[in-house]
Structure formats: C-alpha cells, structure tokens
Design an enzyme around this catalytic site. Structure first.
Site, PDB file in Angstrom:
ATOM      1  N   LYS A  81       0.829  -1.215   0.000  1.00 38.18           N
ATOM      2  CA  LYS A  81       0.000   0.000   0.000  1.00 38.18           C
ATOM      3  C   LYS A  81       0.863   1.265   0.000  1.00 38.18           C
ATOM      4  O   LYS A  81       0.636   2.178  -0.784  1.00 38.18           O
ATOM      5  CB  LYS A  81      -0.917   0.051   1.238  1.00 38.18           C
ATOM      6  N   ARG A 104      -9.250   0.970   8.969  1.00 35.47           N
ATOM      7  CA  ARG A 104      -8.694  -0.314   9.410  1.00 35.47           C
ATOM      8  C   ARG A 104      -9.793  -1.217   9.988  1.00 35.47           C
ATOM      9  O   ARG A 104      -9.521  -2.358  10.338  1.00 35.47           O
ATOM     10  CB  ARG A 104      -7.660  -0.105  10.514  1.00 35.47           C
ATOM     11  N   ARG A 160      12.307  -4.844   5.087  1.00 32.09           N
ATOM     12  CA  ARG A 160      11.966  -3.456   4.715  1.00 32.09           C
ATOM     13  C   ARG A 160      12.885  -2.443   5.395  1.00 32.09           C
ATOM     14  O   ARG A 160      13.192  -2.549   6.583  1.00 32.09           O
ATOM     15  CB  ARG A 160      10.511  -3.171   5.106  1.00 32.09           C
ATOM     16  N   ARG A 202      11.710  -0.500  10.763  1.00 31.60           N
ATOM     17  CA  ARG A 202      10.637  -0.134  11.694  1.00 31.60           C
ATOM     18  C   ARG A 202      10.614  -1.085  12.886  1.00 31.60           C
ATOM     19  O   ARG A 202      10.848  -2.282  12.737  1.00 31.60           O
ATOM     20  CB  ARG A 202       9.288  -0.197  10.961  1.00 31.60           C
ATOM     21  N   ARG A 246       0.251  -8.272  13.769  1.00 26.15           N
ATOM     22  CA  ARG A 246      -0.386  -7.324  12.836  1.00 26.15           C
ATOM     23  C   ARG A 246      -1.229  -8.071  11.798  1.00 26.15           C
ATOM     24  O   ARG A 246      -2.293  -7.611  11.405  1.00 26.15           O
ATOM     25  CB  ARG A 246       0.687  -6.460  12.146  1.00 26.15           C
TER      26      ARG A 246
HETATM   27  P1  AMP Z   1       1.094   1.092   9.085  1.00 24.87           P
HETATM   28  O1  AMP Z   1       2.210   2.046   8.866  1.00 24.87           O
HETATM   29  O2  AMP Z   1      -0.130   1.404   8.256  1.00 24.87           O
HETATM   30  O3  AMP Z   1       1.523  -0.355   8.966  1.00 24.87           O
HETATM   31  O4  AMP Z   1       0.627   1.295  10.605  1.00 24.87           O
HETATM   32  C1  AMP Z   1       1.503   1.067  11.678  1.00 24.87           C
HETATM   33  C2  AMP Z   1       0.727   0.993  12.976  1.00 24.87           C
HETATM   34  O5  AMP Z   1       0.060   2.251  13.197  1.00 24.87           O
HETATM   35  C3  AMP Z   1      -0.391  -0.040  13.002  1.00 24.87           C
HETATM   36  O6  AMP Z   1       0.091  -1.337  13.354  1.00 24.87           O
HETATM   37  C4  AMP Z   1      -1.314   0.544  14.072  1.00 24.87           C
HETATM   38  O7  AMP Z   1      -0.783   0.339  15.368  1.00 24.87           O
HETATM   39  C5  AMP Z   1      -1.216   2.042  13.781  1.00 24.87           C
HETATM   40  N1  AMP Z   1      -2.255   2.480  12.805  1.00 24.87           N
HETATM   41  C6  AMP Z   1      -2.042   2.971  11.555  1.00 24.87           C
HETATM   42  N2  AMP Z   1      -3.210   3.282  10.974  1.00 24.87           N
HETATM   43  C7  AMP Z   1      -4.173   2.996  11.876  1.00 24.87           C
HETATM   44  C8  AMP Z   1      -5.592   3.088  11.860  1.00 24.87           C
HETATM   45  N3  AMP Z   1      -6.264   3.533  10.802  1.00 24.87           N
HETATM   46  N4  AMP Z   1      -6.258   2.691  12.983  1.00 24.87           N
HETATM   47  C9  AMP Z   1      -5.612   2.249  14.064  1.00 24.87           C
HETATM   48  N5  AMP Z   1      -4.294   2.118  14.129  1.00 24.87           N
HETATM   49  C10 AMP Z   1      -3.559   2.484  13.050  1.00 24.87           C
END
Ligand code: AMP
Length: 221
Positions: A13, A88, A127, A160, A171
C-alpha cells in the site's frame, strides 16, 4: 480523485501510494506515517499511540479518526487524496463515509492489494524506511545504492520497530480479525478492485493505472 488502498501490512500500500501520489499529484495520507511522526516528536497523541503500535495493535479509533479529520481538512486535499492505512475496521469506514458525506464528496477507487503471506513476511522482514523522506527500500528486493542511505534524499535508513517476526504475526492477526471485513463492506459499494500484489511494484502500478485510465476514458466519451 479520492483513492483508498486496502490490504495487509506488506501488501504494498505504502509503495503504491507514494508512486500514485507523484503521478496523480495528490497528497499521500498514511495514518501509520502520521502516527510514527507523532511518536517521534513525543506529542500527546504519540505518547498515547506508542504502546499500541509496538504491540502491533490498532490505535483506538477515536484518536486516529480525529487525526484524519484534521488532515483531510487541510487545503491540499481539495482535489483528492490517496489514503493508506485508513480505514482499518468497519467503524473507521463508517466515520470516513460520514466525513465525506459532510463535504459532499465521494471515494472514486478502492484498490485491495492481495499478496501471499510468504511474500508479505519476506517484504516486511527486509523493509528499510528513510527517516527523512519516508521512501521504502528492501535489503534484498530493492537495496539502496549505498548501505543504509536513501537514494532519493541521502537520509538514514532504518528498520521499523514493528517489522519484527513476532509483531508482524500480531499485525496479520489484527488484519484478519478487524480489517478483512472491509473488503465486503466496500464490495457492496461497488468500487472495490481486487488486485494481486505479489509482483514487482511497477507491475502492480500498471494494473492500478489501467483501471483508473479506463474509468476516465469512459467519463470522457
Ligand atoms: P502502518 O504504517 O499502516 O503499517 O501502521 C503502523 C501501525 O500504526 C499499526 O500497526 C497501528 O498500530 C497504527 N495504525 C495505523 N493506521 C491505523 C488506523 N487507521 N487505525 C488504528 N491504528 C492504526
């Protein structure tokens, strides 16, 4: 044009959102990036979100939704945006629908990027992210020209905290339980395009662009 990218962590994404953002001149809104920025800066939101993110759990809806409302209110989103990482779950999707209804605008495309679990884990485990511009690299698939240095801006690359085997597992479980019902939710709105994203980024991008261009040709004719 308003686009949502759905899919598991590691489905591509962020990579697609960055390329599409440049190609279509639309802001890339990544809730994960905004949250990480807040954690780094030690804001009140960052302090509240940190533990959830470290555990691979979702940050509470009200915090993330409030953050998104503020981001979408900025003037650069007037012609649209590429949304990556939100919604989400169904509650967030309903909040987004309400936000858009209020502005009298609609989502044009929802791309669901679907990759195999083995591909996802390999991508996430290797990554590398630029600490300055956020560009993504990969230790094996897309190594930077110079060790741990961003090709685009010279920033330092890092892994990360949540890209470790245990948190990745969590996750993916959270995705299955909370996010996967979104596919059905958006299928009902008849705007969802499901694409395999096991391939290289350029191949996936080609599939996305063909869908966007086809719809635009239809509108022109
Ligand atoms: P990502 O970078 O999209 O993989 O997000 C990393 C982390 O941020 C996720 O594992 C969640 O802990 C938090 N996060 C990101 N977007 C959301 C969302 N829309 N709702 C809740 N938590 C989020």
């Amino acid at each position: 044009m308003r686009i949502i990218l759905l899919g598991t962590p590691g489905a591509g994404k962020g990579t697609q959102a960055k390329i599409l953002s440049e190609k279509l001149h639309l802001p890339h809104i990544s809730t994960g990036d905004i949250l990480r920025q807040n954690v780094k800066q030690g804001t009140e939101l960052g302090l509240k979100a940190k533990a959830f993110m470290e555990r691979g759990e979702l940050v509470p809806d009200e915090l993330v939704t409030q953050m998104l409302v503020q981001r979408i209110a900025q003037s650069d989103t007037r012609d649209g945006f590429i949304l990556d990482g939100y919604p989400r779950n169904i509650i967030q999707a309903e909040s987004l629908d309400a936000m858009l209804l209020k502005e009298d605008v609609k989502i044009d495309f929802i791309f669901y990027l679907d990759a195999d679990e083995a591909v996802i884990i390999q991508r996430l485990m290797g990554r590398l992210v630029c600490s300055v511009c956020g560009a993504n690299f990969h230790i094996k698939n897309m190594p930077p020209k110079n060790d741990m240095v961003c090709d685009n801006c010279g920033g330092r690359l890092y892994q990360r905290d949540d890209d470790n085997r245990e948190t990745i597992k969590k996750r993916l479980e959270v995705y299955r339980n909370e996010s996967s019902p979104l596919v059905q939710y958006y299928q009902k709105q008849q705007k969802l395009y499901r694409l395999s994203s096991n391939e290289e980024p350029e191949v996936v991008l080609g599939k996305i662009m063909r869908i966007i261009e086809k719809r635009h040709d239809c509108l022109k004719n």
